[in-house]
Design a protein around this motif. Structure first.
Motif, short mmCIF file in Angstrom:
data_model
loop_
_atom_site.label_atom_id
_atom_site.label_comp_id
_atom_site.label_asym_id
_atom_site.label_seq_id
_atom_site.Cartn_x
_atom_site.Cartn_y
_atom_site.Cartn_z
N ARG A 88 -2.10 -1.55 5.92
CA ARG A 88 -2.41 -0.12 5.86
C ARG A 88 -3.91 0.20 5.83
NH1 ARG A 88 1.44 -0.99 6.88
NH2 ARG A 88 3.47 -0.08 6.85
N CYS A 101 5.94 10.67 3.95
CA CYS A 101 5.43 9.90 5.09
C CYS A 101 6.56 9.09 5.71
CB CYS A 101 4.29 9.02 4.59
SG CYS A 101 3.20 8.41 5.89
N GLN A 157 -2.15 9.57 9.07
CA GLN A 157 -1.26 10.24 8.13
C GLN A 157 -2.02 10.72 6.89
OE1 GLN A 157 1.28 10.57 10.47
NE2 GLN A 157 2.19 10.98 8.49
N MET A 158 -2.79 9.80 6.32
CA MET A 158 -3.55 10.12 5.12
C MET A 158 -4.50 11.28 5.41
SD MET A 158 -3.82 8.28 2.07
CE MET A 158 -3.76 6.54 2.30
N PHE A 176 -2.28 4.34 12.11
CA PHE A 176 -1.15 5.19 11.71
C PHE A 176 -1.41 5.74 10.31
CE2 PHE A 176 2.85 5.59 9.36
CZ PHE A 176 3.62 6.36 10.21
N CYS A 177 -1.78 4.85 9.39
CA CYS A 177 -2.00 5.26 8.01
C CYS A 177 -3.21 6.19 7.90
CB CYS A 177 -2.17 4.05 7.11
SG CYS A 177 -2.53 4.49 5.40
N CYS A 197 1.50 4.69 -2.67
CA CYS A 197 0.81 5.87 -2.13
C CYS A 197 1.52 7.15 -2.54
CB CYS A 197 0.75 5.76 -0.60
SG CYS A 197 0.07 7.22 0.19
N THR A 251 0.83 -1.22 0.00
CA THR A 251 0.00 0.00 0.00
C THR A 251 0.86 1.26 0.00
OG1 THR A 251 -1.69 -1.19 1.24
CG2 THR A 251 -2.03 1.16 1.00
N CYS A 252 1.80 1.39 0.94
CA CYS A 252 2.66 2.59 0.95
C CYS A 252 3.42 2.71 -0.37
CB CYS A 252 3.68 2.53 2.08
SG CYS A 252 2.98 2.56 3.72
N VAL A 285 3.85 8.83 0.05
CA VAL A 285 4.97 8.11 0.67
C VAL A 285 6.28 8.91 0.74
CG1 VAL A 285 5.82 6.77 -1.32
CG2 VAL A 285 5.99 5.80 0.96
S1 SF4 Z 1 -0.34 7.68 4.10
FE1 SF4 Z 1 -0.54 5.49 4.63
S2 SF4 Z 1 -0.24 4.34 2.70
FE2 SF4 Z 1 0.52 6.45 2.42
S3 SF4 Z 1 2.71 6.32 2.86
FE3 SF4 Z 1 1.69 6.98 4.74
S4 SF4 Z 1 1.27 5.08 5.87
FE4 SF4 Z 1 1.74 4.49 3.75
#
Ligand code: SF4
Length: 501
Positions: free
Chosen positions: A449, A431, A458-459, A454-455, A425, A421-422, A428
């Protein structure tokens, strides 16, 4: 994503070549996409123009193509171009890798006056001196500190309450300063403390060694005292008094405060920010609860969803912008960090948002019992009985820690660009990877993810900040840019963000 266009890959004077890119359809405008390069340059563009671009249907004289080239997303006239600018930008963004760990946390005691039920460190009674770092382990930890290559060393004293073992803080500092006469590293000392019971003698020592003090202030008195109970219900008063004394002696910029957000806190974003303003603070950190320590045991009572946190954050951000518009400068450290990644070309010192992960690569923790961990979170996991991320003991050389199974696990799961997934993304490049948090929450260091807090955080934060930046008027935009480039507030050190008492 794969695109077919053999001509474009061979290149000619009238063609262009795609450079590695990732994209994300904007959740607030499905007709546009956020497109980022390998090194984190980006732009937002219409979806139809993006489709034209990736299908090599843009005219080479289209101004959009010049923009895409400037952001390392395309190469026009490949036979006369090089990858050097892209690689140089990539190197700049990952510059934190060159020196090795710069943040070294010495846990001098687990003892604490407080009984916070979300405590991240599993504190001990104030009389339990068995939970103090002893002289032999401290001496060995200082030896190990200088085995690391970093020219800049931040030495942070933490607990529990480190002032309950101030003698060891003093001895370690003096040993480091004496050794540094020959080592000639750039030293920076930080104490993460409640600041209760701070004495004049201690303050004089901190002044002599130019310490920064970092404390926890959760908001107004009712909230802080509810979050941080003491039998006398005086935690707020003592913290505020300690901060005032610290600022008088060491200067305003030498004392910073962090919040810990419980479920109760989520109802009061404005009150928390106004409290910081009332106390003359120009920086606030609105960090969510950690999944470790006592916080894990009391999640039902104190915990909240990432969606609830993001809703809180959205409200807090609006209030912070209003505060800045009124003429009072204040930044939020997490937003500042993410904006610096979105708007600037440089890497950062924040160990919790790096790829490769900051655990072990950016920070090392020397615990009270001589055990060594790659991050505070790994130490908390060990306090809960799981030593999967223990590096070793201060009696071993650093080379042993680097060869440990824990370090192997971190390397295997700590590069965001290679994680499921990352790797696809668009965020990334800005991130990071946090294998220890994923292990703690999901039982697997690589993690999943789509169901990762966490994701989602961040997203959600990247989306929120991008959307807000895009819709901002000139005044708000200047405020957000001042956060990104460190010209607002009294930025506390990024590498201490999550490390306060
Ligand atoms: S937002 Fe989520 S999927 Fe995207 S890089 Fe960060 S942790 Fe990975």
């Amino acid at each position: 994503m794969r695109f077919r266009s053999p001509d474009a890959f061979t290149g000619s004077a009238q063609s262009y070549r795609l450079l590695p890119l990732r994209f994300r359809r904007l959740p607030w405008d499905r007709d546009r996409v956020f497109v980022s390069s390998l090194a984190g340059d980006w732009l937002m563009m219409r979806r139809d123009a993006f489709e034209q671009f990736v299908n090599h249907a843009l005219d080479v004289h289209d101004p959009l193509l010049a923009d895409l080239q400037a952001r390392h997303l395309a190469m026009v006239d490949p036979q006369r171009s090089t990858f050097a600018p892209l690689l140089s930008q990539y190197r700049t963004r990952k510059s934190y890798l060159f020196g090795g760990p710069a943040l070294h946390i010495f846990v001098v005691s687990l003892r604490c006056h407080h009984t916070c039920n979300y405590c991240q460190v599993s504190r001990q009674q104030t009389s339990a001196t068995a939970f103090d770092l002893n002289a032999d382990s401290a001496r060995l930890a200082v030896e190990r500190l200088f085995e690391w290559p970093s020219h800049e060393l931040t030495i942070e004293f933490q607990g529990g309450e480190p002032l309950l073992n101030f003698d060891q803080v003093r001895v370690i500092t003096e040993q480091i300063v004496a050794r540094n006469v020959f080592e000639k590293r750039a030293l920076r000392f930080v104490l993460a403390s409640t600041l209760h019971d701070l004495t004049d003698m201690q303050l004089a020592f901190f002044q002599e060694h130019r310490f920064k003090l970092s404390t926890s202030l959760d908001g107004p008195e009712w909230l802080h005292n509810a979050n941080r109970p003491r039998p006398e219900r005086d935690s707020y008063r003592r913290t505020v008094e300690g901060m005032a004394r610290g600022r008088r002696v060491l200067g305003d910029d030498a004392v910073s405060a962090l919040t810990t957000l419980t479920r109760r806190s989520l109802e009061a974003p404005e009150a928390i920010i106004d409290e910081y303003r009332k106390l003359g603070l120009h920086s606030i950190s609105l960090r969510p609860l950690s999944p470790y320590g006592f916080a894990a045991k009391t999640r039902e009572r104190n915990g909240y969803s990432t969606a609830a946190y993001l809703a809180f954050y959205r409200q807090a951000l609006e209030h912070l912008l209003a505060v800045n518009r009124s003429g009072y400068v204040m930044d939020e450290t997490f937003a500042s960090l993410l904006l610096s990644q979105l708007l600037g070309p440089f890497g950062h010192g924040y160990v919790d948002l790096r790829s490769p992960t900051g655990g072990g690569f950016g920070a090392v923790i020397y615990d009270y019992d001589g055990r060594v961990y790659p991050s505070d979170e790994a130490r908390m996991l060990a306090a809960m009985g799981d030593t999967s991320f223990a590096l070793g003991h201060v009696g071993q050389p650093v080379s042993d820690w680097l060869a440990s199974p824990a370090m192997e696990r971190l390397m295997a799961a700590g590069v965001a660009e290679s994680l499921p997934t990352c790797s696809d993304c668009a965020y990334v490049p800005m991130c990071g990877a946090d294998p220890i948090e994923h292990y703690a929450r999901q039982g697997d260091a690589i993690g999943h993810r789509p169901s990762s807090d966490f994701c989602q955080r961040q997203m959600g934060m990247f989306d929120l900040l991008l959307q807000r930046y895009e819709s901002a008027d000139t005044t708000d935009r200047r405020v957000l840019e001042s956060w990104a480039f460190g010209t607002a507030g009294s930025h506390q050190a990024e590498d201490t963000l999550d490390a306060a008492a």
